[in-house]
Scaffold this motif. Sequence first.
Motif, PDB file in Angstrom:
ATOM      1  N   LYS A  25      76.656  74.357 -56.305  1.00 21.11           N
ATOM      2  CA  LYS A  25      75.625  75.345 -56.326  1.00 21.11           C
ATOM      3  C   LYS A  25      76.371  76.413 -57.175  1.00 21.11           C
ATOM      4  O   LYS A  25      77.592  76.801 -56.798  1.00 21.11           O
ATOM      5  CB  LYS A  25      75.057  75.755 -54.768  1.00 21.11           C
ATOM      6  N   GLU A  94      71.161  76.761 -64.487  1.00 22.49           N
ATOM      7  CA  GLU A  94      72.175  77.028 -62.882  1.00 22.49           C
ATOM      8  C   GLU A  94      71.924  76.001 -61.988  1.00 22.49           C
ATOM      9  O   GLU A  94      70.652  75.745 -61.861  1.00 22.49           O
ATOM     10  CB  GLU A  94      72.120  78.209 -62.719  1.00 22.49           C
ATOM     11  N   ILE A  95      72.842  75.383 -61.405  1.00 18.95           N
ATOM     12  CA  ILE A  95      72.505  74.522 -60.255  1.00 18.95           C
ATOM     13  C   ILE A  95      72.154  75.420 -59.116  1.00 18.95           C
ATOM     14  O   ILE A  95      73.047  76.276 -58.800  1.00 18.95           O
ATOM     15  CB  ILE A  95      73.659  73.782 -59.764  1.00 18.95           C
ATOM     16  N   ASN A  96      70.814  75.233 -58.549  1.00 16.77           N
ATOM     17  CA  ASN A  96      70.593  75.989 -57.249  1.00 16.77           C
ATOM     18  C   ASN A  96      70.732  75.305 -56.083  1.00 16.77           C
ATOM     19  O   ASN A  96      70.706  75.992 -54.695  1.00 16.77           O
ATOM     20  CB  ASN A  96      69.065  76.547 -57.461  1.00 16.77           C
ATOM     21  N   ASN A  97      70.692  73.950 -56.056  1.00 13.78           N
ATOM     22  CA  ASN A  97      70.759  73.153 -54.858  1.00 13.78           C
ATOM     23  C   ASN A  97      71.380  71.922 -55.235  1.00 13.78           C
ATOM     24  O   ASN A  97      70.980  71.180 -56.212  1.00 13.78           O
ATOM     25  CB  ASN A  97      69.175  72.903 -54.223  1.00 13.78           C
ATOM     26  N   PHE A  98      72.004  71.204 -54.425  1.00  9.97           N
ATOM     27  CA  PHE A  98      72.607  70.001 -54.383  1.00  9.97           C
ATOM     28  C   PHE A  98      72.571  69.186 -53.268  1.00  9.97           C
ATOM     29  O   PHE A  98      73.150  69.656 -52.167  1.00  9.97           O
ATOM     30  CB  PHE A  98      74.216  69.909 -54.991  1.00  9.97           C
TER      31      PHE A  98
END
Length: 167
Positions: A25, A94-98
């Motif tokens: 994230k 952008e990665i917001n959740n994984f």
Amino acid sequence: MYYDHQNPSSDLVIPQVNASCKPVKGTIFEYVDHAYDFYCEYAKKAGFCVRKGGSYMNDGLLKSKYFTCSKEGHKPANNYDSMAEKDGSNRPFEINNFVEGHNHEMVDANDMHFVRSNRMLTHVQQDIIYEMSTLNLGLVKAFNIMRTKYGGFEEVGATKDDCKNFK
């Protein structure tokens, strides 16, 4: 891979992958396609197949895009304009959740060449299939010749059915 022992009621499978390969994230990618490629590389190492999920557009700009395990639920209807997505793909992503857990076993590394996202006929292989068909050699024979030439099933990068579908 291991089961999530912190939550015994959960049957989630957590892939055992080097931490440097996992999505994190807050990581920022220059393009959406770079994020997708990164997730596909992670999936190969983890033992699952990826598909593109839904997306959210606002004012013609891509605001969010989901990449999921191919076994995650049903694929949503394609209700977005792919040209609009291209316009938004040149913005930082952008990665917001994984979500790391899966509700299924991972594919063994020796069998990853059978996973749909890892199978693909190259242009050279397509030419071989075409040339052999002009010689009246069947698709199965063409596949077997490629298998011998490349050194095994796993080295061809496709299956007999992929060859048949190409024809």
